[in-house]
Scaffold this active site. Structure first.
Site, PDB file in Angstrom:
ATOM      1  N   ASP A   1      -2.662  -1.836  10.023  1.00  0.00           N
ATOM      2  CA  ASP A   1      -2.663  -1.828   8.554  1.00  0.00           C
ATOM      3  C   ASP A   1      -3.158  -3.142   7.953  1.00  0.00           C
ATOM      4  O   ASP A   1      -3.325  -3.235   6.736  1.00  0.00           O
ATOM      5  CB  ASP A   1      -1.232  -1.587   8.019  1.00  0.00           C
ATOM      6  CG  ASP A   1      -0.777  -0.140   8.195  1.00  0.00           C
ATOM      7  OD1 ASP A   1      -1.603   0.702   8.593  1.00  0.00           O
ATOM      8  OD2 ASP A   1       0.407   0.128   7.916  1.00  0.00           O
TER       9      ASP A   1
ATOM     10  N   LYS B   1       0.841  -1.207   0.000  1.00  0.00           N
ATOM     11  CA  LYS B   1       0.000   0.000   0.000  1.00  0.00           C
ATOM     12  C   LYS B   1       0.870   1.249   0.000  1.00  0.00           C
ATOM     13  O   LYS B   1       2.043   1.226   0.422  1.00  0.00           O
ATOM     14  CB  LYS B   1      -0.938   0.031   1.211  1.00  0.00           C
ATOM     15  CG  LYS B   1      -0.249   0.018   2.597  1.00  0.00           C
ATOM     16  CD  LYS B   1       0.191   1.357   3.156  1.00  0.00           C
ATOM     17  CE  LYS B   1       0.915   1.216   4.485  1.00  0.00           C
ATOM     18  NZ  LYS B   1       1.725   2.360   4.874  1.00  0.00           N
TER      19      LYS B   1
HETATM   20  P1  ATP Z   1       3.984  -0.298   7.863  1.00  0.00           P
HETATM   21  O1  ATP Z   1       3.966   0.351   6.507  1.00  0.00           O
HETATM   22  O2  ATP Z   1       2.750  -1.143   8.122  1.00  0.00           O
HETATM   23  O3  ATP Z   1       4.331   0.622   8.979  1.00  0.00           O
HETATM   24  P2  ATP Z   1       6.505  -1.386   7.100  1.00  0.00           P
HETATM   25  O4  ATP Z   1       6.230  -1.649   5.651  1.00  0.00           O
HETATM   26  O5  ATP Z   1       7.272  -0.152   7.433  1.00  0.00           O
HETATM   27  O6  ATP Z   1       5.141  -1.394   7.863  1.00  0.00           O
HETATM   28  P3  ATP Z   1       7.158  -4.138   7.503  1.00  0.00           P
HETATM   29  O7  ATP Z   1       7.820  -4.579   6.239  1.00  0.00           O
HETATM   30  O8  ATP Z   1       5.751  -4.526   7.704  1.00  0.00           O
HETATM   31  O9  ATP Z   1       7.297  -2.571   7.693  1.00  0.00           O
HETATM   32  O10 ATP Z   1       8.101  -4.642   8.688  1.00  0.00           O
HETATM   33  C1  ATP Z   1       8.227  -4.010   9.927  1.00  0.00           C
HETATM   34  C2  ATP Z   1       8.902  -4.997  10.873  1.00  0.00           C
HETATM   35  O11 ATP Z   1       7.988  -6.037  11.164  1.00  0.00           O
HETATM   36  C3  ATP Z   1      10.122  -5.688  10.283  1.00  0.00           C
HETATM   37  O12 ATP Z   1      11.293  -4.994  10.552  1.00  0.00           O
HETATM   38  C4  ATP Z   1      10.095  -7.065  10.934  1.00  0.00           C
HETATM   39  O13 ATP Z   1      10.896  -7.071  12.104  1.00  0.00           O
HETATM   40  C5  ATP Z   1       8.658  -7.265  11.378  1.00  0.00           C
HETATM   41  N1  ATP Z   1       7.904  -8.310  10.620  1.00  0.00           N
HETATM   42  C6  ATP Z   1       7.057  -9.191  11.159  1.00  0.00           C
HETATM   43  N2  ATP Z   1       6.513  -9.977  10.207  1.00  0.00           N
HETATM   44  C7  ATP Z   1       7.030  -9.587   9.038  1.00  0.00           C
HETATM   45  C8  ATP Z   1       6.835 -10.034   7.700  1.00  0.00           C
HETATM   46  N3  ATP Z   1       6.033 -11.051   7.389  1.00  0.00           N
HETATM   47  N4  ATP Z   1       7.499  -9.384   6.731  1.00  0.00           N
HETATM   48  C9  ATP Z   1       8.302  -8.340   7.054  1.00  0.00           C
HETATM   49  N5  ATP Z   1       8.546  -7.919   8.303  1.00  0.00           N
HETATM   50  C10 ATP Z   1       7.908  -8.516   9.293  1.00  0.00           C
END
Ligand code: ATP
Length: 313
Positions: free
Chosen positions: A152, A25
């Site tokens: 999210d 997203k």
């Molecule tokens: P958001 O946009 O929802 O704030 P994000 O895109 O910044 O999230 P994610 O890729 O969702 O970040 O990852 C955040 C943290 O969540 C990672 O650093 C990791 O430690 C943890 N995590 C838990 N499950 C997962 C997964 N399936 N894939 C990636 N990271 C994960």
């Protein structure tokens, strides 16, 4: 890692394996209120699903295990903190089952990039396990579990476009016309979402932060499919905090704007940056310029809206 041996194993469908595709997203508006007494922030969060996808495959197994492949796979936790594992556990617990499943994540969404990749895997695993175990949960039941997994996650299930209020998890689907074209500049390393909110609080200390409200002009731009109008209304209240923690993002934003993007903004809590462009041709040009600028690890073209979590045939 089951820890739930007393529960019966789930009956599985004859399929043997179920694969679900889930989109990333971008937040086209992220209006953030002041910190609440519980530390969370009220949001007016306009989500748009984009055509970068993770795929989660659920296969029957002796116990709950997770594997991951993709360029960022080494940054993904494979224990029960993985949102995909937590989704399987929550769904199984609701049905009195043992979550005996292997979850394989083919990861194409940047990790810790502000594109809700972990949330996507949570929603994907939930739908995949529901199908594998033949549970036929209603959409309302699945959304309920998604909200428990994270703010999210409900949007990752629903896809398209939606306004999230509260912590962002109370969703209203939004009408969108046509297709919007984007380029996403993937940064080296991630940014922690709690750290970005912490920086938001620090930067707004003593400021009377207004109530977050969705922009009527932005919702109208989505409804009519008007990219120029959408470009004029994109906002992200977390952007100053993300740029404060990662000053090099300014150079990336400038490089995409100089290359002809209609608008540039940090995606969610960053550090991925999002560039709205006129069409597919402009996307190619902006992606090439961003890659050549040396201000990001890689640049990816994508379109929106994308469908939510979908079981693949
Ligand atoms: P958001 O946009 O929802 O704030 P994000 O895109 O910044 O999230 P994610 O890729 O969702 O970040 O990852 C955040 C943290 O969540 C990672 O650093 C990791 O430690 C943890 N995590 C838990 N499950 C997962 C997964 N399936 N894939 C990636 N990271 C994960």
């Amino acid at each position: 890692m089951s820890g739930t041996e007393e529960r019966p194993a789930a009956r599985t469908t004859t399929a043997g394996a179920v694969t679900v595709r889930v989109p990333a997203k971008v937040n086209v508006q992220l209006a953030v209120g002041g910190a609440r007494p519980d530390g969370f922030h009220d949001l007016a969060n306009v989500f748009l699903a984009v055509s970068l996808y993770d795929e989660v495959t659920a296969t029957p197994a002796a116990e709950l295990t997770v594997t991951c492949e993709g360029p960022d796979a080494d940054k993904v936790p494979l224990d029960r903190t993985n949102l995909a594992a937590r989704a399987a556990e929550l769904l199984a617990a609701r049905h009195g089952l043992s979550p005996d499943v292997h979850l394989h994540i083919a990861k194409d969404i940047p990790v810790a990039g502000g594109m809700a990749g972990g949330s996507a895997d949570g929603a994907g695993a939930l739908l995949a396990c529901d199908a594998l175990w033949g549970l036929n949960s209603s959409r309302a039941e699945l959304l309920d579990i998604c909200a428990e997994l994270g703010s999210d996650v409900p949007f990752s299930l629903v896809g398209g476009a939606a306004l999230g209020v509260g912590r962002g998890e109370r969703l209203t689907e939004l009408p969108v016309s046509g297709a919007f074209h984007w380029v996403f500049a993937v940064a080296d390393g991630g940014l922690s979402t709690p750290a970005v909110y912490g920086e938001f609080d620090r930067l707004n200390d003593g400021v009377d932060v207004p109530e977050p409200v969705a922009s009527p002009a932005l919702l109208e731009a989505l409804r009519t499919g008007d990219a120029t109008a959408l470009a004029a209304t994109l906002t992200n209240d977390l952007q100053p905090a993300a740029v404060s923690l990662r000053p090099s993002l300014s150079a990336t934003l400038e490089a995409g704007t100089a290359a002809g993007a209609l608008a540039a903004l940090v995606s969610g809590s960053g550090p991925t940056t999002a560039f709205l462009v006129k069409d597919a041709e402009a996307a190619e040009a902006v992606a090439a310029a961003l890659t050549a600028s040396g201000t990001c690890r890689t640049a990816r073209a994508a379109t929106s809206p994308a469908p939510g979590a979908t079981v693949l045939p």
